[in-house]
Design a protein around this motif. Structure first.
Motif, PDB file in Angstrom:
ATOM      1  N   GLY A  72       0.788  -1.234   0.000  1.00  0.00           N
ATOM      2  CA  GLY A  72       0.000   0.000   0.000  1.00  0.00           C
ATOM      3  C   GLY A  72       0.812   1.272   0.000  1.00  0.00           C
ATOM      4  O   GLY A  72       0.528   2.201  -0.760  1.00  0.00           O
ATOM      5  N   VAL A  73       1.838   1.348   0.854  1.00  0.00           N
ATOM      6  CA  VAL A  73       2.613   2.593   0.962  1.00  0.00           C
ATOM      7  C   VAL A  73       3.258   2.970  -0.368  1.00  0.00           C
ATOM      8  O   VAL A  73       3.086   4.104  -0.835  1.00  0.00           O
ATOM      9  CB  VAL A  73       3.640   2.504   2.117  1.00  0.00           C
ATOM     10  N   TRP A  77       2.202   6.280  -2.636  1.00  0.00           N
ATOM     11  CA  TRP A  77       3.233   7.284  -2.891  1.00  0.00           C
ATOM     12  C   TRP A  77       3.421   7.501  -4.400  1.00  0.00           C
ATOM     13  O   TRP A  77       3.509   8.640  -4.862  1.00  0.00           O
ATOM     14  CB  TRP A  77       4.547   6.882  -2.234  1.00  0.00           C
ATOM     15  N   ILE A  78       3.467   6.428  -5.168  1.00  0.00           N
ATOM     16  CA  ILE A  78       3.613   6.556  -6.629  1.00  0.00           C
ATOM     17  C   ILE A  78       2.398   7.267  -7.211  1.00  0.00           C
ATOM     18  O   ILE A  78       2.532   8.145  -8.073  1.00  0.00           O
ATOM     19  CB  ILE A  78       3.817   5.166  -7.274  1.00  0.00           C
ATOM     20  N   GLY A  79       1.204   6.914  -6.732  1.00  0.00           N
ATOM     21  CA  GLY A  79      -0.003   7.594  -7.202  1.00  0.00           C
ATOM     22  C   GLY A  79      -0.007   9.072  -6.854  1.00  0.00           C
ATOM     23  O   GLY A  79      -0.403   9.913  -7.657  1.00  0.00           O
ATOM     24  N   ARG A  84      -0.663  14.129  -7.764  1.00  0.00           N
ATOM     25  CA  ARG A  84      -0.559  15.283  -6.847  1.00  0.00           C
ATOM     26  C   ARG A  84      -1.867  15.584  -6.122  1.00  0.00           C
ATOM     27  O   ARG A  84      -2.233  16.736  -5.934  1.00  0.00           O
ATOM     28  CB  ARG A  84      -0.078  16.527  -7.578  1.00  0.00           C
ATOM     29  N   LYS A  85      -2.565  14.549  -5.672  1.00  0.00           N
ATOM     30  CA  LYS A  85      -3.808  14.726  -4.915  1.00  0.00           C
ATOM     31  C   LYS A  85      -3.532  14.353  -3.462  1.00  0.00           C
ATOM     32  O   LYS A  85      -3.496  13.179  -3.099  1.00  0.00           O
ATOM     33  CB  LYS A  85      -4.919  13.862  -5.491  1.00  0.00           C
ATOM     34  N   LYS A  86      -3.348  15.372  -2.632  1.00  0.00           N
ATOM     35  CA  LYS A  86      -3.006  15.138  -1.228  1.00  0.00           C
ATOM     36  C   LYS A  86      -4.141  14.459  -0.477  1.00  0.00           C
ATOM     37  O   LYS A  86      -3.900  13.680   0.440  1.00  0.00           O
ATOM     38  CB  LYS A  86      -2.641  16.463  -0.555  1.00  0.00           C
ATOM     39  N   ARG A  87      -5.360  14.737  -0.860  1.00  0.00           N
ATOM     40  CA  ARG A  87      -6.515  14.153  -0.193  1.00  0.00           C
ATOM     41  C   ARG A  87      -6.536  12.630  -0.354  1.00  0.00           C
ATOM     42  O   ARG A  87      -6.837  11.906   0.589  1.00  0.00           O
ATOM     43  CB  ARG A  87      -7.786  14.777  -0.751  1.00  0.00           C
ATOM     44  N   ALA A  90      -3.718  11.168   1.798  1.00  0.00           N
ATOM     45  CA  ALA A  90      -4.094  11.199   3.214  1.00  0.00           C
ATOM     46  C   ALA A  90      -5.112  10.109   3.525  1.00  0.00           C
ATOM     47  O   ALA A  90      -5.011   9.424   4.551  1.00  0.00           O
ATOM     48  CB  ALA A  90      -4.666  12.571   3.572  1.00  0.00           C
ATOM     49  N   GLY A  91      -6.095   9.920   2.661  1.00  0.00           N
ATOM     50  CA  GLY A  91      -7.087   8.876   2.872  1.00  0.00           C
ATOM     51  C   GLY A  91      -6.460   7.483   2.833  1.00  0.00           C
ATOM     52  O   GLY A  91      -6.798   6.619   3.648  1.00  0.00           O
ATOM     53  N   GLY A  92      -5.555   7.281   1.897  1.00  0.00           N
ATOM     54  CA  GLY A  92      -4.880   5.987   1.790  1.00  0.00           C
ATOM     55  C   GLY A  92      -4.031   5.695   3.007  1.00  0.00           C
ATOM     56  O   GLY A  92      -4.056   4.583   3.555  1.00  0.00           O
TER      57      GLY A  92
END
Length: 100
Positions: A72-73, A77-79, A84-87, A90-92
């Motif tokens: 997951g991490v 991070w790659i996504g 560039r979607k911080k939301r 943060a949700g992940g």
């Protein structure tokens, strides 16, 4: 409206697929669907009996959590670096923290 200069899809090429290749892909997908539709009810019917075969000790849960985190991490991070979607990041990460 034309394509924007910063559009990441502007230089993508769509491969040409012949009708025969499309037929083969369709046959494979249909076969997988058939297997899924036959096996899934059987798996659900026998799920209570199969649950006893799965180890349920603490080590198993820790190893599965580690597997989820190691997959997951980097994925989030790659996504994030691509979109560039911080939301979403943060949700992940919040969801992964629940695994801990």
């Amino acid at each position: 409206m034309g394509k924007q200069k910063n559009d990441p899809c502007s230089n993508m090429r769509i491969p040409k697929i012949s009708p025969l290749q499309l037929d083969n892909i369709g046959a494979c997908v249909s076969s997988f669907c058939l297997i899924h539709c036959v096996c899934m009810p059987l798996l659900l019917a026998f799920a209570p009996a199969l649950a006893h075969a799965i180890p349920g000790d603490e080590l198993t849960h820790r190893l599965l959590g580690l597997l989820v985190l190691t997959a997951g991490v980097p994925s989030f991070w790659i996504g994030f670096r691509k979109h560039r979607k911080k939301r979403v990041l943060a949700g992940g990460l919040a969801g992964l923290s629940l695994v801990l």
